[in-house]
Design a protein around this motif. Structure first.
Motif, PDB file in Angstrom:
ATOM      1  N   ARG A 127     -63.525 -20.894 -72.996  1.00 34.09           N
ATOM      2  CA  ARG A 127     -64.864 -20.872 -73.597  1.00 34.09           C
ATOM      3  C   ARG A 127     -65.055 -19.636 -74.476  1.00 34.09           C
ATOM      4  O   ARG A 127     -65.894 -19.641 -75.382  1.00 34.09           O
ATOM      5  N   ASP A 128     -64.298 -18.578 -74.197  1.00 35.91           N
ATOM      6  CA  ASP A 128     -64.457 -17.331 -74.941  1.00 35.91           C
ATOM      7  C   ASP A 128     -63.835 -17.397 -76.335  1.00 35.91           C
ATOM      8  O   ASP A 128     -64.187 -16.588 -77.205  1.00 35.91           O
ATOM      9  N   ILE A 129     -62.907 -18.316 -76.549  1.00 35.32           N
ATOM     10  CA  ILE A 129     -62.207 -18.362 -77.837  1.00 35.32           C
ATOM     11  C   ILE A 129     -62.461 -19.669 -78.592  1.00 35.32           C
ATOM     12  O   ILE A 129     -61.994 -19.822 -79.717  1.00 35.32           O
ATOM     13  N   ASP A 130     -63.188 -20.598 -78.005  1.00 33.32           N
ATOM     14  CA  ASP A 130     -63.466 -21.869 -78.668  1.00 33.32           C
ATOM     15  C   ASP A 130     -64.125 -21.654 -80.029  1.00 33.32           C
ATOM     16  O   ASP A 130     -63.813 -22.332 -81.009  1.00 33.32           O
ATOM     17  N   ALA A 131     -65.033 -20.689 -80.098  1.00 32.06           N
ATOM     18  CA  ALA A 131     -65.766 -20.451 -81.346  1.00 32.06           C
ATOM     19  C   ALA A 131     -64.869 -19.944 -82.465  1.00 32.06           C
ATOM     20  O   ALA A 131     -65.216 -20.095 -83.650  1.00 32.06           O
ATOM     21  N   TYR A 167     -67.612 -30.083 -84.870  1.00 32.76           N
ATOM     22  CA  TYR A 167     -66.989 -31.294 -84.333  1.00 32.76           C
ATOM     23  C   TYR A 167     -67.390 -31.448 -82.875  1.00 32.76           C
ATOM     24  O   TYR A 167     -67.679 -30.467 -82.190  1.00 32.76           O
ATOM     25  N   ASP A 168     -67.415 -32.709 -82.422  1.00 32.58           N
ATOM     26  CA  ASP A 168     -67.964 -33.024 -81.103  1.00 32.58           C
ATOM     27  C   ASP A 168     -66.882 -33.259 -80.059  1.00 32.58           C
ATOM     28  O   ASP A 168     -66.979 -34.176 -79.233  1.00 32.58           O
ATOM     29  N   HIS A 169     -65.846 -32.454 -80.085  1.00 31.93           N
ATOM     30  CA  HIS A 169     -64.832 -32.510 -79.032  1.00 31.93           C
ATOM     31  C   HIS A 169     -64.360 -31.090 -78.773  1.00 31.93           C
ATOM     32  O   HIS A 169     -64.653 -30.165 -79.545  1.00 31.93           O
ATOM     33  N   GLY A 170     -63.652 -30.900 -77.674  1.00 31.32           N
ATOM     34  CA  GLY A 170     -63.109 -29.587 -77.383  1.00 31.32           C
ATOM     35  C   GLY A 170     -62.073 -29.193 -78.422  1.00 31.32           C
ATOM     36  O   GLY A 170     -61.503 -30.032 -79.128  1.00 31.32           O
ATOM     37  N   THR A 171     -61.795 -27.906 -78.493  1.00 30.71           N
ATOM     38  CA  THR A 171     -60.786 -27.422 -79.429  1.00 30.71           C
ATOM     39  C   THR A 171     -59.380 -27.602 -78.876  1.00 30.71           C
ATOM     40  O   THR A 171     -58.427 -27.765 -79.635  1.00 30.71           O
ATOM     41  N   ALA A 231     -62.568 -24.868 -74.663  1.00 28.16           N
ATOM     42  CA  ALA A 231     -63.824 -25.606 -74.793  1.00 28.16           C
ATOM     43  C   ALA A 231     -64.942 -24.749 -74.242  1.00 28.16           C
ATOM     44  O   ALA A 231     -64.717 -23.804 -73.475  1.00 28.16           O
ATOM     45  N   ARG A 232     -66.161 -25.098 -74.609  1.00 29.75           N
ATOM     46  CA  ARG A 232     -67.306 -24.258 -74.272  1.00 29.75           C
ATOM     47  C   ARG A 232     -67.564 -24.153 -72.780  1.00 29.75           C
ATOM     48  O   ARG A 232     -68.194 -23.195 -72.335  1.00 29.75           O
ATOM     49  N   ARG A 233     -67.105 -25.113 -72.010  1.00 24.93           N
ATOM     50  CA  ARG A 233     -67.372 -25.109 -70.567  1.00 24.93           C
ATOM     51  C   ARG A 233     -66.205 -24.607 -69.731  1.00 24.93           C
ATOM     52  O   ARG A 233     -66.301 -24.571 -68.508  1.00 24.93           O
ATOM     53  N   SER A 234     -65.108 -24.244 -70.352  1.00 28.80           N
ATOM     54  CA  SER A 234     -63.918 -23.873 -69.591  1.00 28.80           C
ATOM     55  C   SER A 234     -63.949 -22.398 -69.216  1.00 28.80           C
ATOM     56  O   SER A 234     -63.907 -21.516 -70.077  1.00 28.80           O
ATOM     57  N   THR A 235     -64.014 -22.116 -67.923  1.00 29.46           N
ATOM     58  CA  THR A 235     -64.139 -20.738 -67.432  1.00 29.46           C
ATOM     59  C   THR A 235     -62.861 -20.201 -66.806  1.00 29.46           C
ATOM     60  O   THR A 235     -62.845 -19.082 -66.318  1.00 29.46           O
ATOM     61  N   ILE A 236     -61.796 -20.963 -66.810  1.00 31.13           N
ATOM     62  CA  ILE A 236     -60.545 -20.548 -66.169  1.00 31.13           C
ATOM     63  C   ILE A 236     -59.767 -19.639 -67.117  1.00 31.13           C
ATOM     64  O   ILE A 236     -59.475 -20.017 -68.260  1.00 31.13           O
ATOM     65  N   PRO A 237     -59.436 -18.432 -66.697  1.00 30.38           N
ATOM     66  CA  PRO A 237     -58.702 -17.517 -67.585  1.00 30.38           C
ATOM     67  C   PRO A 237     -57.361 -18.080 -68.015  1.00 30.38           C
ATOM     68  O   PRO A 237     -56.658 -18.731 -67.239  1.00 30.38           O
TER      69      PRO A 237
END
Length: 601
Positions: free
Chosen positions: A454-458, A471-475, A493-499
């Motif tokens: 989630r930290d690098i999706d942007a 776009y409407d899908h994960g990266t 992806a915006r919801r992924s919190t696993i390092p």
């Protein structure tokens, strides 16, 4: 060798009306005001066998994620941004209403559909502990009650296919980098450290990784549909049809793995001594209910195999690199073939068949998912699957979006390229360049250990965001090593919190889609690796595994910075150096041209 892609049409939308009517009649007889029909099977995998494709059979929607809720007067099909074009094309709007999810939660829809309360039936084998707990909480105060029931679709599906009977094979430990006994011992030690007596495993790829086996129960995914119980001493009870296991596999599994029919799974759960670990995000409610009903203490924690599986061994990484080199030759041959065809002289299915022919020649045992080959407006359907009914001639002025992958004995691939057929349509060059900028930015990124997806999706979206696009899908999604092309638990992806950790393999696939006109996506697979730091910080970066030219004919060079051009030119030089000697003579000229430096100083 596994079967390759077929192009039959999906479920006929005209069949939905009588099937919905039959389901409503059954609901009334059972005292149900609503039922929920998910895409999932009892293993919670993305892909399901034909016998478990209940959502497709009932509604006609064939996407790999979604669910339907049926009441006496309404029927909603809930899909996320990947499938909003597709669901409208595949379902009958007179009887089924697409619902934008997660923007509209199931609980909100139900509150509006059943304002006076009621009973919602669900199959406890098809929903996880987390799902039902969240839905129950969201419905509090609504008067709507949840009731676990036998699957109502199965009761009306009179010609339901039989369960798959794919043969099981041994996965060579040379490709795995560890023996099955070593893996069982490692996970058992983790259980002992946590104070757990056993773990219940319901995800087939976790079980296959743990036991170094592969199967043929699902198309595209070499898994064995099974359940397993791993005890803290490393013993495994494996619940699958014993007929799938030949003498070689039985000898490989040895005395520490007992193979039992699936019908014995519930009784085995009740006989366990706790605490028993179960992943609330993947284990069906039926499992935790059976454990609790037998008085077995349940420890709701993550699948103990998921993270070790995601951290690829050195042998798995080597196998993935080798598979990508062979796969690159197949894709390059296909791209050269496309460019050699006159516009209007070939169709989407022609492209798919040609690519699969080249993959077979490269040693692929199967494709890793049904090839997405969308030209023109079909390219705007994110997970488009061409059928005989939708097959489209590729014409001048089209963009051709080609997303595909192969399964090899030592690795799994997934690659997307967007190809212009003649002159580029309006707006495509700007959008393509922005998508490429996002893909390059993620490829070049360095980040400190502890950073999650989630930290690098942007980073990949920023060039599009600057133009008001998205776009409407994960990266990116995780990718298995000679396993499932979509592998949890890590994502970009915006919801992924696993390092992210070294050895993890993910896709890097930003895109942009103009509904009704065209779609753009560029995808490479990347592996997390240590990265240098001038002050000794613990930094990570990415190794690019995919080695196929990125089409530069749609690039606006003036939009790229020097570092972006340098990355692209270096990538193409690497492709030419590593793959050039492997490519047959008839594609050499195309490859040389496709990897030529962009030319900006």
């Amino acid at each position: 060798m596994g079967g390759f892609q077929t192009f039959d049409s999906e479920a006929d939308p005209a069949c939905a009306a009588p099937r919905l009517a039959a389901l409503r009649a059954l609901m009334a007889a059972k005292g149900l005001d609503a039922v929920i029909v998910p895409r999932a099977d009892a293993h919670q995998g993305e892909y399901v066998a034909d016998c478990d494709a209940r959502l497709r059979w009932l509604t006609g929607f064939s996407g790999s994620a979604g669910f339907a809720i049926l009441t006496a007067g309404q029927a909603g099909v809930f899909v996320d941004g990947r499938y909003r074009v597709q669901v409208r094309a595949e379902t009958d709007p007179a009887i089924l209403t697409p619902v934008n999810w997660p923007e509209t939660p199931a609980a909100d829809w139900l509150r509006a559909a059943l304002p006076d309360g009621g009973v919602l039936g669900f199959d406890p084998w098809l929903h996880t502990q987390d799902e039902i707990a969240a839905l129950d909480k969201a419905l509090q105060g609504s008067g709507i009650a949840l009731r676990a029931i036998a699957n109502p679709v199965d009761a009306i599906w009179t010609d339901r296919p039989d369960p798959p009977q794919g043969a099981v094979r041994v996965h060579d430990s040379r490709h795995a980098g560890a023996g099955a006994a070593e893996r069982r011992a490692m996970i058992a030690a983790d259980l002992r450290a946590a104070g757990h007596r056993a773990a219940v495993l319901t995800m087939p790829d976790s079980i296959c990784w743990l036991l170094n086996i592969r199967g043929a129960d699902l198309p595209r995914n070499p898994v064995v549909q099974s359940f397993a119980i791993l005890d803290d001493a490393g013993g495994v009870q494996l619940f699958a049809d014993p007929a799938k296991f030949g003498p070689e596999v039985a000898a490989h599994l040895g005395n520490h793995v007992s193979i039992q029919p699936p019908g014995r799974f519930a009784a085995a759960l009740a006989a366990l001594a706790g605490p028993v670990r179960a992943d609330p995000a993947s284990v069906p409610v039926a499992v935790t209910t059976a454990l609790a009903g037998a008085g077995v203490e349940v420890a709701l924690q993550d699948d103990p195999v998921s993270l070790p599986k995601a951290r690829k061994t050195a042998a798995e990484l080597a196998g993935m690199r080798a598979a990508h080199r062979r796969d690159a030759v197949a894709v390059i041959r296909a791209l050269a073939w496309i460019d050699a065809q006159p516009p209007g002289a070939f169709t989407e299915i022609d492209v798919v068949r040609m690519l699969e022919q080249y993959r077979r020649a490269a040693g692929a045992t199967d494709i890793s998912f049904d090839t997405i080959c969308g030209s023109g407006p079909n390219g705007a359907i994110v997970h488009y699957r061409v059928t005989q009914a939708t097959d489209r001639t590729v014409r001048a002025g089209d963009l051709l979006l080609l997303d595909s992958g192969g399964q090899y004995a030592d690795g799994t691939t997934d690659i997307t390229r967007t190809v212009p057929i003649g002159p580029a349509p309006s707006g495509a060059r700007d959008a393509y360049t922005r998508v490429l900028q996002g893909m390059i930015a993620l490829s070049r990124l360095r980040f400190p250990r502890g950073v999650a997806g989630r930290d690098i999706d942007a980073v990949a979206r920023a060039p599009l965001w600057q133009a008001g696009l998205d776009y409407d899908h994960g990266t990116g999604h995780g990718v298995g090593a000679a396993l499932c092309v979509h592998e949890g638990p890590v994502r970009i992806a915006r919801r992924s919190t696993i390092p992210l950790e070294p050895g993890m393999i993910l896709s890097n696939e930003p895109g942009y889609y103009r509904e009704g006109e065209w779609g753009i996506r560029i995808e490479n697979l990347i592996a997390v690796e240590p990265a240098p730091s001038p002050d000794g910080r613990d930094m990570l970066g990415f190794e690019t595994l995919t080695l196929v030219p990125i089409d530069t004919r749609l690039v606006e060079p003036g939009m790229l910075g020097r570092a972006e051009i340098a990355w692209l030119d270096a990538y193409h030089a690497r492709v030419l150096a590593e793959i050039g000697p492997l490519v047959p003579a008839d594609a050499q000229g195309w490859l040389a041209q496709a990897t030529a430096p962009l030319g900006a100083g």
